[in-house]
Design an enzyme around this catalytic site. Structure first.
Site, PDB file in Angstrom:
ATOM      1  N   ARG A   1       0.898  -1.277   0.051  1.00 62.47           N
ATOM      2  CA  ARG A   1       0.018  -0.053  -0.045  1.00 62.47           C
ATOM      3  C   ARG A   1       0.834   1.157   0.178  1.00 62.47           C
ATOM      4  O   ARG A   1       2.080   1.102   0.252  1.00 62.47           O
ATOM      5  CB  ARG A   1      -0.804   0.007   1.350  1.00 62.47           C
ATOM      6  CG  ARG A   1      -1.924  -1.159   1.361  1.00 62.47           C
ATOM      7  CD  ARG A   1      -2.727  -0.986   2.734  1.00 62.47           C
ATOM      8  NE  ARG A   1      -3.492  -2.148   2.780  1.00 62.47           N
ATOM      9  CZ  ARG A   1      -3.235  -3.342   3.522  1.00 62.47           C
ATOM     10  NH1 ARG A   1      -2.049  -3.435   3.881  1.00 62.47           N
ATOM     11  NH2 ARG A   1      -3.930  -4.353   3.633  1.00 62.47           N
TER      12      ARG A   1
ATOM     13  N   LYS B   1      -2.200  -2.100   8.169  1.00 63.85           N
ATOM     14  CA  LYS B   1      -3.579  -1.880   8.924  1.00 63.85           C
ATOM     15  C   LYS B   1      -3.462  -2.172  10.059  1.00 63.85           C
ATOM     16  O   LYS B   1      -3.137  -3.584  10.527  1.00 63.85           O
ATOM     17  CB  LYS B   1      -4.793  -1.986   8.260  1.00 63.85           C
ATOM     18  CG  LYS B   1      -5.098  -1.214   6.879  1.00 63.85           C
ATOM     19  CD  LYS B   1      -6.584  -1.629   6.377  1.00 63.85           C
ATOM     20  CE  LYS B   1      -6.625  -0.957   4.955  1.00 63.85           C
ATOM     21  NZ  LYS B   1      -7.884  -1.169   4.366  1.00 63.85           N
TER      22      LYS B   1
ATOM     23  N   HIS C   1      -2.364   1.955  -5.931  1.00 65.27           N
ATOM     24  CA  HIS C   1      -3.367   0.747  -5.445  1.00 65.27           C
ATOM     25  C   HIS C   1      -3.322   0.002  -6.946  1.00 65.27           C
ATOM     26  O   HIS C   1      -3.513  -1.217  -6.729  1.00 65.27           O
ATOM     27  CB  HIS C   1      -4.677   1.294  -4.868  1.00 65.27           C
ATOM     28  CG  HIS C   1      -5.062   0.334  -3.793  1.00 65.27           C
ATOM     29  ND1 HIS C   1      -4.468   0.097  -2.564  1.00 65.27           N
ATOM     30  CD2 HIS C   1      -6.120  -0.439  -3.612  1.00 65.27           C
ATOM     31  CE1 HIS C   1      -5.275  -0.712  -1.897  1.00 65.27           C
ATOM     32  NE2 HIS C   1      -5.881  -1.259  -2.521  1.00 65.27           N
TER      33      HIS C   1
ATOM     34  N   ARG D   1      -0.759  -2.540  -6.699  1.00 64.29           N
ATOM     35  CA  ARG D   1      -1.010  -3.509  -5.753  1.00 64.29           C
ATOM     36  C   ARG D   1      -2.092  -4.437  -6.326  1.00 64.29           C
ATOM     37  O   ARG D   1      -1.975  -5.812  -6.145  1.00 64.29           O
ATOM     38  CB  ARG D   1      -1.868  -2.818  -4.463  1.00 64.29           C
ATOM     39  CG  ARG D   1      -1.729  -3.852  -3.437  1.00 64.29           C
ATOM     40  CD  ARG D   1      -2.357  -2.995  -2.022  1.00 64.29           C
ATOM     41  NE  ARG D   1      -3.101  -3.698  -0.912  1.00 64.29           N
ATOM     42  CZ  ARG D   1      -2.740  -4.502  -0.206  1.00 64.29           C
ATOM     43  NH1 ARG D   1      -1.404  -4.749  -0.032  1.00 64.29           N
ATOM     44  NH2 ARG D   1      -3.389  -5.209   0.669  1.00 64.29           N
TER      45      ARG D   1
ATOM     46  N   HIS E   1      -4.348  -9.172   3.793  1.00 66.80           N
ATOM     47  CA  HIS E   1      -5.822  -9.189   4.028  1.00 66.80           C
ATOM     48  C   HIS E   1      -6.177  -9.961   5.141  1.00 66.80           C
ATOM     49  O   HIS E   1      -5.525 -11.121   5.328  1.00 66.80           O
ATOM     50  CB  HIS E   1      -6.371  -9.813   2.826  1.00 66.80           C
ATOM     51  CG  HIS E   1      -6.470  -8.827   1.347  1.00 66.80           C
ATOM     52  ND1 HIS E   1      -6.683  -9.090   0.349  1.00 66.80           N
ATOM     53  CD2 HIS E   1      -6.188  -7.387   1.662  1.00 66.80           C
ATOM     54  CE1 HIS E   1      -6.442  -8.270  -0.357  1.00 66.80           C
ATOM     55  NE2 HIS E   1      -6.483  -7.136   0.400  1.00 66.80           N
TER      56      HIS E   1
ATOM     57  N   TYR F   1      -9.956 -11.248  -6.784  1.00 69.75           N
ATOM     58  CA  TYR F   1      -9.013 -11.298  -7.883  1.00 69.75           C
ATOM     59  C   TYR F   1      -9.089 -12.492  -8.659  1.00 69.75           C
ATOM     60  O   TYR F   1      -8.746 -12.621  -9.825  1.00 69.75           O
ATOM     61  CB  TYR F   1      -7.558 -11.351  -7.217  1.00 69.75           C
ATOM     62  CG  TYR F   1      -7.009 -10.009  -6.648  1.00 69.75           C
ATOM     63  CD1 TYR F   1      -6.810  -8.538  -7.332  1.00 69.75           C
ATOM     64  CD2 TYR F   1      -7.158  -9.623  -5.109  1.00 69.75           C
ATOM     65  CE1 TYR F   1      -6.702  -7.530  -6.855  1.00 69.75           C
ATOM     66  CE2 TYR F   1      -6.802  -8.621  -4.742  1.00 69.75           C
ATOM     67  CZ  TYR F   1      -6.451  -7.430  -5.466  1.00 69.75           C
ATOM     68  OH  TYR F   1      -6.264  -6.248  -4.956  1.00 69.75           O
TER      69      TYR F   1
END
Length: 296
Positions: free
Chosen positions: A148, A172, A242, A245, A268, A277
């Site tokens: 990110r 995150k 992004h 990514r 994730h 994806y």
């Protein structure tokens, strides 16, 4: 404690125990503030008065204000997190959001760049300047590790282990993950670090990627330089950190990587986030089949 006080306590919990970023905390405060405003209009002040009807009315009100299903889902997620906190603190005896269904959203497939477009962008920076070597190394690392933009600008020199060929990314919630780097990315980093040592302010910061003035790069700066390089090599698709990514994940799956591995590499928490994806690679498989199979 009234509802506002409990929201403040929840935000403190997120800040201290989960180490969420200021931006994320602001979003939670905004979303739960709207819930409190609705409750005040309805004469509700205590957590125990919350129920499924209140939460459903909240979502309906958001729709009347023009919020789409995706935004409403985010608000519901904030309410659910708040409800779990209230349950844990025994402020309520039942989860008021448990029976409330998520708004249905149409899932947009992320647009990705082709391998050829990525290669053109990665080779665009000038290797004869500090800025060019820095940009080349940064773009290589972003794509090679699927980082990110916030993870890229937050990288420290110590976050790259050249011997093991990995980068330590902090995603995150300050969760750390280890992502391998290929030789092209490591070579680009070596070339950049050689000139970084000569920067007059190099010893004053641990940030990996520096501006010519010796300060860490900003998120906005990375967006701008990536867009400029893409346009410079004739890539007409919208390009952003992004997008790199998304492209990283898609190219891995097209190359045969399993979904769980891609989930771990992307950082994730939920594999459902990674599963989007697979729709892209399904299209890729169908295209290859039609092009290559004699009876397609």
């Amino acid at each position: 404690m009234d509802l506002h006080a409990w929201v403040d306590a929840y935000l403190d919990h997120l800040r201290v125990e989960r180490a969420l970023s200021p931006r994320t905390l602001e979003a939670y405060a905004r979303d739960l503030g709207k819930l409190c405003a609705l409750c005040e209009k309805s004469g509700i002040s205590a957590p125990g008065e919350l129920d499924a009807t209140v939460v459903s009315t909240y979502l309906v009100e958001l729709g009347r204000q023009g919020l789409g299903a995706r935004s409403a889902t985010r608000h519901l997620s904030a309410v659910r997190g708040f409800s779990k906190f209230l349950l844990r603190e025994r402020a309520i005896s039942a989860d008021p959001s448990a029976l409330v269904e998520r708004p249905r959203t149409s899932r947009k497939l992320p647009k990705v760049l082709s391998v050829e477009e990525i290669e053109r962008i990665l080779e665009a920076p000038d290797r004869a300047s500090f800025r060019g070597l820095r940009d080349r190394a940064m773009l290589h690392v972003m794509y090679a590790a699927g980082l990110r933009v916030s993870e890229v600008v937050g990288l420290k020199i110590a976050d790259v282990d050249r011997k093991q060929g990995v980068v330590f990314a902090f995603g995150k919630g300050s969760k750390r993950r280890i992502v391998p780097l290929g030789e092209p990315a490591l070579d680009a980093l070596d070339a950049y670090l050689a000139v970084r040592k000569e920067h007059p302010r190099a010893a004053m910061t641990h940030a990996l990627f520096l501006s010519p003035r010796g300060k860490p790069l900003t998120r906005q700066g990375v967006w701008k330089l990536l867009g400029a390089y893409a346009r410079g090599v004739g890539v007409t698709k919208p390009s952003s950190p992004h997008k790199l990514r998304h492209s990283f994940a898609t190219h891995l799956l097209e190359g045969g990587a399993d979904l769980r591995s891609v989930q771990a590499l992307l950082g994730h928490a939920d594999i459902a986030t990674t599963e989007i994806y697979t729709h892209l690679t399904d299209d890729h498989v169908r295209t290859v089949y039609r092009r290559a199979h004699p009876r397609s």
